[in-house]
Design a protein around this motif. Structure first.
Motif, PDB file in Angstrom:
ATOM      1  N   PRO A  24       0.834  -1.206   0.000  1.00  0.00           N
ATOM      2  CA  PRO A  24       0.000   0.000   0.000  1.00  0.00           C
ATOM      3  C   PRO A  24       0.865   1.250   0.000  1.00  0.00           C
ATOM      4  O   PRO A  24       2.094   1.167   0.139  1.00  0.00           O
ATOM      5  CB  PRO A  24      -0.792  -0.135   1.302  1.00  0.00           C
ATOM      6  N   LEU A  84      -9.068   1.594   3.840  1.00  0.00           N
ATOM      7  CA  LEU A  84      -8.223   0.413   3.974  1.00  0.00           C
ATOM      8  C   LEU A  84      -7.234   0.299   2.820  1.00  0.00           C
ATOM      9  O   LEU A  84      -6.124  -0.202   3.002  1.00  0.00           O
ATOM     10  CB  LEU A  84      -9.081  -0.852   4.063  1.00  0.00           C
ATOM     11  N   TRP A  85      -7.600   0.733   1.638  1.00  0.00           N
ATOM     12  CA  TRP A  85      -6.651   0.677   0.519  1.00  0.00           C
ATOM     13  C   TRP A  85      -5.390   1.461   0.845  1.00  0.00           C
ATOM     14  O   TRP A  85      -4.296   1.092   0.417  1.00  0.00           O
ATOM     15  CB  TRP A  85      -7.255   1.278  -0.746  1.00  0.00           C
ATOM     16  N   GLY A  88      -4.498   0.315   5.367  1.00  0.00           N
ATOM     17  CA  GLY A  88      -4.764  -1.009   5.901  1.00  0.00           C
ATOM     18  C   GLY A  88      -3.568  -1.904   6.100  1.00  0.00           C
ATOM     19  O   GLY A  88      -3.720  -3.009   6.635  1.00  0.00           O
ATOM     20  N   ALA A  92      -4.830  -4.122   3.376  1.00  0.00           N
ATOM     21  CA  ALA A  92      -5.151  -3.377   2.165  1.00  0.00           C
ATOM     22  C   ALA A  92      -5.354  -4.325   0.985  1.00  0.00           C
ATOM     23  O   ALA A  92      -6.353  -4.235   0.258  1.00  0.00           O
ATOM     24  CB  ALA A  92      -4.034  -2.368   1.857  1.00  0.00           C
ATOM     25  N   VAL A 161      -2.254   2.148  -5.032  1.00  0.00           N
ATOM     26  CA  VAL A 161      -3.651   1.834  -4.730  1.00  0.00           C
ATOM     27  C   VAL A 161      -4.259   1.013  -5.863  1.00  0.00           C
ATOM     28  O   VAL A 161      -5.007   0.052  -5.626  1.00  0.00           O
ATOM     29  CB  VAL A 161      -4.460   3.130  -4.495  1.00  0.00           C
ATOM     30  N   ILE A 164      -3.263  -2.478  -5.414  1.00  0.00           N
ATOM     31  CA  ILE A 164      -4.051  -3.053  -4.326  1.00  0.00           C
ATOM     32  C   ILE A 164      -5.403  -3.533  -4.852  1.00  0.00           C
ATOM     33  O   ILE A 164      -5.922  -4.582  -4.446  1.00  0.00           O
ATOM     34  CB  ILE A 164      -4.248  -2.015  -3.197  1.00  0.00           C
TER      35      ILE A 164
END
Length: 300
Positions: A24, A84-85, A88, A92, A161, A164
């Motif tokens: 992340p 969370l991305w 986290g 994540a 991101v 992710i």
């Protein structure tokens, strides 16, 4: 990818069965600074409206989403997922996999009669890509104007991101220069005033009242909801259109007047002054606040 403990969670950054998860965004980076700030709540409606202005995404949300019947629950779940991305740690990537599983069966025909699947990179990548210009544009009002170096760093972190979320590098522009070419093409060729996009800036649509809270709060909401609903819908429309980049507004067909721009600047100036004065428990959203505390503890 590193397998050492991630400072945000104290957990190894490695998935089951030896698969290495994408990392992340880094703690202390540009995205860490802005994504969990409460001012992000004012930015997200513009990004979501840009997402659903894509014919396939708008069709999928129109058919499958509960945003009309459970807007508050959907909003809370979406906000937690977005947080969370970024914050986290190992969770994540797990959240990214959960999001992909939720979208696995979403398919149909878009507003132009084309078959779509929600995980097709042609539309799934736009869900990710639409956040970057909103952070830049709205950030000028609510945070600060980013330097060119910060803009490039923010985009590198935004690519993390995307990974992710399960996007491959081949499906995402790999530099800001490539991104703006892609963005302008999407606005010119794909983005349109879909049914869902129009609903998200309307002030006369049904909106169920929130059901949570104590009994006195629920009673107060029942008594005042007609007034609160009207005020909320006006505010939502105002910040959605106001914090959306002007070229995206034009592509969706959203009007914006000089008087509205002056109101937005006054509103943003007040927010920009007041929010930094708040204590951390009020300034940062819960997931971000917890991650920041863990990061500081690990640094000590």
């Amino acid at each position: 990818m590193s397998t050492k403990e991630h400072p945000a969670t104290g957990s190894p950054g490695r998935a089951a069965a030896g698969r290495t998860d994408p990392e992340p965004p880094p703690p202390g980076g540009v995205l860490w600074t802005i994504a969990g700030d409460v001012r992000a709540l004012l930015m997200l409606p513009a990004a979501f409206t840009m997402q659903v202005a894509h014919p396939a995404i708008g069709a999928g949300v129109d058919q499958y989403s509960v945003f009309r019947t459970d807007p508050w629950g959907r909003g809370e779940r979406s906000l937690r997922s977005v947080q969370l991305w970024v914050y986290g740690g190992r969770d994540a990537a797990a959240e990214g996999r959960r999001v992909r599983r939720l979208h696995k069966e979403i398919r149909g025909t878009d507003t132009r009669g084309r078959r779509y699947h929600s995980l097709d990179p042609a539309c799934y990548a736009w869900v990710h890509a639409s956040g970057f210009p909103v952070y830049l544009y709205a950030g000028r009002y609510l945070l600060r104007r980013f330097t060119p170096a910060q803009e490039r760093q923010l985009y590198r972190e935004w690519l993390q991101v995307g990974r992710i979320l399960g996007l491959h590098d081949r499906d995402m522009p790999q530099s800001t220069e490539e991104y703006w070419v892609y963005y302008r093409r999407m606005l010119a060729e794909e983005i349109e005033p879909t049914k869902v996009a129009r609903e998200l800036v309307a002030t006369d649509v049904p909106l169920p009242r929130p059901e949570g809270g104590s009994r006195p709060v629920r009673l107060l909401l029942r008594l005042t909801w007609p007034l609160l609903r009207a005020a909320f819908l006006r505010l939502r429309a105002f910040v959605t259109v106001g914090f959306m980049p002007p070229d995206a507004r034009a592509a969706i067909g959203l009007a914006w007047t000089p008087a509205q721009e002056r109101r937005l600047r006054r509103f943003a100036a007040v927010v920009r002054i007041l929010v930094p004065l708040l204590p951390e428990r009020l300034r940062y959203l819960p997931v971000a606040r917890a991650a920041r505390a863990r990061w500081r503890a690990a640094a000590r």
